[in-house]
Design an enzyme around this catalytic site. Structure first.
Site, PDB file in Angstrom:
ATOM      1  CG  ASP A   1       6.738  -8.969  13.581  1.00 14.10           C
ATOM      2  OD1 ASP A   1       7.227 -10.056  13.252  1.00 14.10           O
ATOM      3  OD2 ASP A   1       5.593  -8.848  14.059  1.00 14.10           O
ATOM      4  CG  LEU A   2       7.330 -10.443   7.904  1.00 13.35           C
ATOM      5  CD1 LEU A   2       7.563 -11.829   7.305  1.00 13.35           C
ATOM      6  CD2 LEU A   2       7.157  -9.406   6.799  1.00 13.35           C
ATOM      7  CG  ASP A   3       2.670 -12.937  10.941  1.00 16.04           C
ATOM      8  OD1 ASP A   3       2.915 -12.707   9.749  1.00 16.04           O
ATOM      9  OD2 ASP A   3       2.652 -14.085  11.434  1.00 16.04           O
TER      10      ASP A   3
ATOM     11  CB  SER B   1       9.124 -12.682  10.830  1.00 19.38           C
ATOM     12  OG  SER B   1       7.936 -13.425  11.049  1.00 19.38           O
ATOM     13  NE  ARG B   2      10.294 -16.144  18.623  1.00 19.54           N
ATOM     14  CZ  ARG B   2       9.364 -16.862  19.226  1.00 19.54           C
ATOM     15  NH1 ARG B   2       8.099 -16.436  19.226  1.00 19.54           N
ATOM     16  NH2 ARG B   2       9.653 -18.000  19.832  1.00 19.54           N
TER      17      ARG B   2
END
Length: 248
Positions: free
Chosen positions: A97-99, A140-141
């Site tokens: 994921d990113l954040d 990522s969303r």
């Protein structure tokens, strides 16, 4: 869990409220390094120690070496490489994921003009995985994929690091009823790479994503929002992966 931000949102790592109009600052932990008290009358052994110090500590002070140093002077990439070398069977693909997983913020709180920072050990982990021949992907969303792409480019991660980048936002930006990672992101990654779910390892900071993606057969590990991807989470993920069935 994401919600439509009001004028202010809380920073998960610090509990601070951040205004979208507030001047944004990236906070990094200071690394303390020490140098020998004397360089005169050195033996060969002492000179060797100084050379090792210069190779690790000085570049770290200058910001040249990615990752953080521990007490022995090893960088995050060196530590991660050592961890990977001890594993008999590595995953074929690691998905991030990113954040609050690779970086300590929500993309939507910033613009493409800002300068991003990764979690301290995240780059070292990724570089070590790449050097070990393990493919990587993103899921990522984020409601602002254009900011995420800009940040990846600024961090030097846009080319050659990831075999698949699935930055798929929910239909209305922040709702929880669309663009689930087990339905949208991972099927796209699997189709693009041809790698079976049971040979993937996934890192994310949200329980909901971990729970849903795990049902696909992907080894999924929850990361701390204050630490992100680190040497510790790398070990946790590899240990969890080693306990799964990868046949078939």
């Amino acid at each position: 869990m994401r919600k439509q931000p009001d004028r202010c949102r809380s920073d998960k790592a610090t509990g601070r409220h951040i205004s979208q109009n507030h001047n944004k600052r990236w906070v990094t932990a200071a690394t303390k390094n020490h140098r020998p008290s004397s360089v005169s009358n050195m033996s060969k052994a002492q000179a060797k120690v100084l050379c090792l110090y210069m190779a690790f500590a000085v570049p770290q002070v200058l910001g040249v070496v990615a990752g953080t140093c521990n007490a022995t002077g090893m960088t995050a990439i060196t530590q991660a490489a050592a961890v990977l070398a001890e594993v008999q069977e590595l995953p074929e693909l690691v998905v991030f994921d990113l954040d609050y997983t690779l970086w300590p913020f929500w993309c939507e709180m910033y613009t493409t003009r800002d300068e991003p920072k990764l979690f301290p050990e995240a780059r070292g982990v990724m570089e070590a995985l790449k050097d070990s021949g393990v493919a990587m992907a993103l899921a990522s969303r984020t409601p602002t994929p254009e900011v995420a792409r800009a940040f990846l480019q600024k961090l030097g991660l846009s080319k050659g690091m990831f075999v698949s980048q699935q930055l798929i936002p929910a239909s209305s930006g922040f709702d929880h009823n669309s663009a689930h990672k087990d339905v949208r992101h991972f099927p796209a990654i699997q189709k693009e790479t041809g790698i079976s779910y049971n040979r993937m390892l996934f890192y994310d900071d949200e329980d909901r994503n971990i729970h849903r993606v795990s049902k696909l057969g992907v080894t999924s590990v929850l990361v701390s929002t204050s630490e992100g991807v680190s040497i510790k989470t790398l070990k946790q993920g590899l240990q969890a992966y080693s306990k799964q069935d990868h046949s078939g």
